[in-house]
Design a protein around this motif. Sequence first.
Motif, short mmCIF file in Angstrom:
data_model
loop_
_atom_site.label_atom_id
_atom_site.label_comp_id
_atom_site.label_asym_id
_atom_site.label_seq_id
_atom_site.Cartn_x
_atom_site.Cartn_y
_atom_site.Cartn_z
N LEU A 145 0.83 -1.21 0.00
CA LEU A 145 0.00 0.00 0.00
C LEU A 145 0.86 1.26 0.00
O LEU A 145 0.49 2.27 -0.60
N SER A 146 2.02 1.20 0.64
CA SER A 146 2.90 2.38 0.69
C SER A 146 3.46 2.72 -0.69
O SER A 146 3.97 3.83 -0.88
N SER A 147 3.35 1.83 -1.65
CA SER A 147 3.79 2.11 -3.02
C SER A 147 3.04 3.28 -3.63
O SER A 147 3.52 3.91 -4.57
N PHE A 148 1.87 3.59 -3.10
CA PHE A 148 1.03 4.66 -3.63
C PHE A 148 1.22 5.98 -2.88
O PHE A 148 0.53 6.96 -3.16
N ASP A 149 2.15 6.01 -1.91
CA ASP A 149 2.40 7.20 -1.10
C ASP A 149 3.42 8.12 -1.76
O ASP A 149 4.24 7.69 -2.57
N GLY A 150 3.39 9.38 -1.38
CA GLY A 150 4.39 10.35 -1.80
C GLY A 150 4.31 10.72 -3.26
O GLY A 150 3.38 10.34 -3.97
N GLU A 151 5.32 11.47 -3.71
CA GLU A 151 5.34 11.94 -5.09
C GLU A 151 5.46 10.80 -6.09
O GLU A 151 4.76 10.77 -7.09
N ILE A 152 6.38 9.86 -5.83
CA ILE A 152 6.51 8.71 -6.75
C ILE A 152 5.23 7.91 -6.74
O ILE A 152 4.79 7.41 -7.77
N GLY A 153 4.61 7.75 -5.57
CA GLY A 153 3.36 6.99 -5.47
C GLY A 153 2.25 7.51 -6.33
O GLY A 153 1.38 6.75 -6.77
N LYS A 154 2.27 8.81 -6.61
CA LYS A 154 1.25 9.39 -7.49
C LYS A 154 1.36 8.87 -8.92
O LYS A 154 0.40 8.92 -9.68
N THR A 155 2.53 8.36 -9.28
CA THR A 155 2.75 7.85 -10.63
C THR A 155 2.52 6.34 -10.73
O THR A 155 2.59 5.77 -11.81
N VAL A 156 2.29 5.69 -9.60
CA VAL A 156 2.14 4.23 -9.56
C VAL A 156 0.67 3.86 -9.79
O VAL A 156 -0.22 4.37 -9.11
N ASP A 157 0.44 2.98 -10.74
CA ASP A 157 -0.90 2.45 -11.00
C ASP A 157 -1.06 1.02 -10.52
O ASP A 157 -2.15 0.58 -10.19
N VAL A 158 0.06 0.27 -10.51
CA VAL A 158 0.04 -1.14 -10.13
C VAL A 158 1.29 -1.41 -9.30
O VAL A 158 2.37 -0.93 -9.63
N ALA A 159 1.13 -2.19 -8.25
CA ALA A 159 2.27 -2.57 -7.42
C ALA A 159 2.16 -4.05 -7.06
O ALA A 159 1.07 -4.62 -7.04
N THR A 160 3.29 -4.65 -6.79
CA THR A 160 3.32 -6.04 -6.36
C THR A 160 4.53 -6.21 -5.44
O THR A 160 5.27 -5.25 -5.21
N LEU A 161 4.73 -7.40 -4.94
CA LEU A 161 5.80 -7.66 -3.99
C LEU A 161 6.76 -8.71 -4.50
O LEU A 161 6.39 -9.56 -5.32
N LYS A 162 7.97 -8.66 -3.98
CA LYS A 162 8.97 -9.67 -4.29
C LYS A 162 9.72 -10.00 -3.01
O LYS A 162 9.69 -9.24 -2.04
N GLU A 163 10.40 -11.16 -3.03
CA GLU A 163 11.29 -11.54 -1.95
C GLU A 163 12.45 -12.33 -2.53
O GLU A 163 12.33 -12.92 -3.61
N SER A 164 13.56 -12.33 -1.83
CA SER A 164 14.73 -13.07 -2.29
C SER A 164 14.44 -14.56 -2.35
O SER A 164 13.73 -15.09 -1.49
#
Length: 187
Positions: A91-110
């Motif tokens: 959810l934090s992917s949509f925060d801040g100035e960069i977050g305003k440009t995000v339409d889709v986010a997902t997660l990764k792990e090593s």
Amino acid sequence: MQQLGDKTVIRMTYDNVVATNLFDDVFVVTDSDIIYNEIVSNNGKAIMSIKNHETGSDRIAEAIENIDCDIILNVQGDEPFVNYKALSDILSSFDGEIGKTVDVATLKESIIKDEDINNSNFVKVVTDYNDFALYFSRSPIPFSREINFSPKYFRHIGIYAFRKDALLRFSKLSMRQNETAEKLEQL
């Protein structure tokens, strides 16, 4: 519908998402009577899709089309150990100035185990310096050409977050070559 302790996997996934208290509402969207009944009979909320869909995200797009919402989280039903930190992070992917440009986010792990790198059930992802996805694959990516160099490998976690309009646009797209070949909707 496999049992995991005293609950089914789908119910544990649903209950863990609800328990985070991060969301105004949580629904299971399904085309299965068995899954629908499992959630509803245990005081959960479920929506039965009307049409047949190629992907879970397409099914969710149908369900939320007339719901007033901004961000939609798609947690795959086989992610029973989903937790507050993972969902808060996405959810934090949509925060801040960069977050305003995000339409889709997902997660990764090593990826820790070497055998998982070649396992086609572990979807791999390569990202750029800003953690934006470049490609997803069932094959090992990046390819390790040099014997004396070991790249880092990352596994995609089955959680997506969409802005509502991005999800609705996505659901109208036809499958292209790479998505068809890999059977990965994120392509």
